[in-house]
Design an enzyme around this catalytic site. Structure first.
Site, short mmCIF file in Angstrom:
data_model
loop_
_atom_site.label_atom_id
_atom_site.label_comp_id
_atom_site.label_asym_id
_atom_site.label_seq_id
_atom_site.Cartn_x
_atom_site.Cartn_y
_atom_site.Cartn_z
N SER A 198 0.86 -1.17 0.00
CA SER A 198 0.00 0.00 0.00
C SER A 198 0.90 1.23 0.00
O SER A 198 1.90 1.27 -0.72
CB SER A 198 -0.94 -0.02 1.21
OG SER A 198 -1.83 1.09 1.18
N TYR A 212 -5.00 7.73 -6.88
CA TYR A 212 -3.95 6.97 -6.21
C TYR A 212 -4.31 6.73 -4.75
O TYR A 212 -4.19 5.61 -4.23
CB TYR A 212 -2.62 7.74 -6.31
CG TYR A 212 -1.46 7.03 -5.66
CD1 TYR A 212 -0.82 5.97 -6.30
CD2 TYR A 212 -0.98 7.44 -4.42
CE1 TYR A 212 0.25 5.32 -5.71
CE2 TYR A 212 0.09 6.79 -3.83
CZ TYR A 212 0.71 5.74 -4.48
OH TYR A 212 1.78 5.11 -3.89
N LYS A 216 -4.94 3.07 -2.93
CA LYS A 216 -4.13 2.58 -1.82
C LYS A 216 -4.96 2.36 -0.56
O LYS A 216 -4.66 1.49 0.24
CB LYS A 216 -2.96 3.53 -1.56
CG LYS A 216 -1.91 3.53 -2.68
CD LYS A 216 -1.37 2.13 -2.94
CE LYS A 216 -0.28 2.11 -3.99
NZ LYS A 216 0.27 0.75 -4.22
#
Length: 352
Positions: A198, A212, A216
């Protein structure tokens, strides 16, 4: 009438999911367990994946790399072959777009074919990309709107980052669970491990990197849920969440914003990842790696912290019931397997 546990530790489910104790990153760990393991790494041609490959190869691991950067991947495999401590080590590169299910299936099957043991011991879901340029404003609408056509919709958002960082990771994890379970233990025991990657963006909001950050966070959610069930399949699951590190993944804008500020170090990420990979007793743990910080009354800087460590220290009734049911089902499956084995032995003897 349903009965529920009582007391201070009544809802502690860590034992129910076979979670290991907290990770003490100040203690040494044994890297000899890496020797002979077949480790598959997606996104392994550069960044963290390549750093893992180089380090683990030095400790005797067989490395299988999937990436879209064919030149970098082939050069890395050639480098590993030239510097490997053992002539029996195997290194394989294969082109793999992680958003393609067919590509990932082909990668896993190639890894099985290439593996000296005929199985895969560990999988690192390392492929990932970030947003660059205008794609960072994933939910912005065009600057110039047509006043005469208010019903005109905006173009669809660019979701390539989500496809690579989430869909690709889900594909990798699904295949890993399938093929790791097929890796039957030899005399003794064989480790089965999934390492998810992650980011600090999976813990905090990262303005300007909407897609993004969402991807994550999703990988973090995948880990937090899956570590509660993977043990039943004989697979341990761990996660790394690096801070901003100077790798090809860090965009130019990020470098400018961090100018003069502390960044994480690749070597610290590699060390944390190696600890999780080598220490086969670590199960269901997540490590965040950042710049060195000196805590009060401590002589040395701390660069690694455990995160989401207490998710299962106190759970709600639904999770408690589900985990109890899972444990019961796991126990029943064990007894069913024993009965089948005994029946097979009995029938075999009677028919000889």
């Amino acid at each position: 009438m349903a009965t529920f546990p009582t007391g201070d530790d009544a809802w502690n489910a860590m034992d129910m999911i076979n979670q290991s104790p907290p990770v003490d990153c100040t203690k040494p760990y044994d890297t000899s367990t890496l020797a002979g393991k077949t480790i598959l790494i997606t996104g392994g041609a550069s960044g963290f994946g390549a750093a893992f490959a180089r380090h683990w190869a030095l400790h005797g691991a067989h490395i299988m790399i999937g990436d879209v950067n064919d030149r970098a991947g082939e050069e890395l495999v050639a480098e590993l072959r030239a510097s490997a401590p053992s002539s029996t080590q195997v290194f394989h590169y294969q082109h793999c777009d992680v958003t393609s299910w067919a590509d990932q299936v082909a990668l896993f099957q190639a890894a099985l074919t290439s593996s000296p043991t005929g199985g895969i011991d560990a999988v690192v879901a390392g492929a990932g990309i970030v947003e660059n340029g205008s794609s960072g404003r994933v939910f912005d609408t065009p600057r110039s709107l047509d006043p005469d056509n208010k019903l005109q919709p905006p173009p669809p958002p660019p979701l390539k980052v989500l496809a690579v960082n989430l869909t690709g990771v889900m594909y990798t994890t699904h295949l890993a669970l399938h093929y790791l379970k097929q890796n039957a233990p030899p005399p003794g025991r064989r480790d089965r491990h999934i390492l998810l990657i992650s980011s600090v963006a999976g813990v905090m909001g990262l303005p300007g990197q909407t897609e993004y950050t969402a991807s994550k966070h999703a990988v973090m959610g995948l880990f937090r849920a899956m570590r509660a069930t993977a043990w039943a399949e004989g697979v341990r699951v761990n996660l790394l969440a690096p801070y901003f590190v100077d790798t090809p993944l860090l965009p130019t804008a990020g470098m400018l914003l961090l100018a003069g500020g502390a960044k994480g170090e690749v070597r610290d990420v590699v060390d944390a990842g190696t600890r999780l990979m080598a220490d086969e007793g670590v199960r269901g743990r997540a490590l965040c790696i950042g710049p060195g910080l000196k805590m009060e009354e401590e002589r040395e800087e701390q660069v690694v912290w455990e995160i989401y460590a207490h998710d299962y220290a106190r759970v709600e009734v639904f999770v408690w019931r589900y985990l109890k049911l899972l444990n019961v089902a796991h126990g029943v499956r064990g007894w069913v397997g024993l009965v089948k084995d005994l029946w097979g032995v009995f029938v075999t003897r009677r028919t000889r």
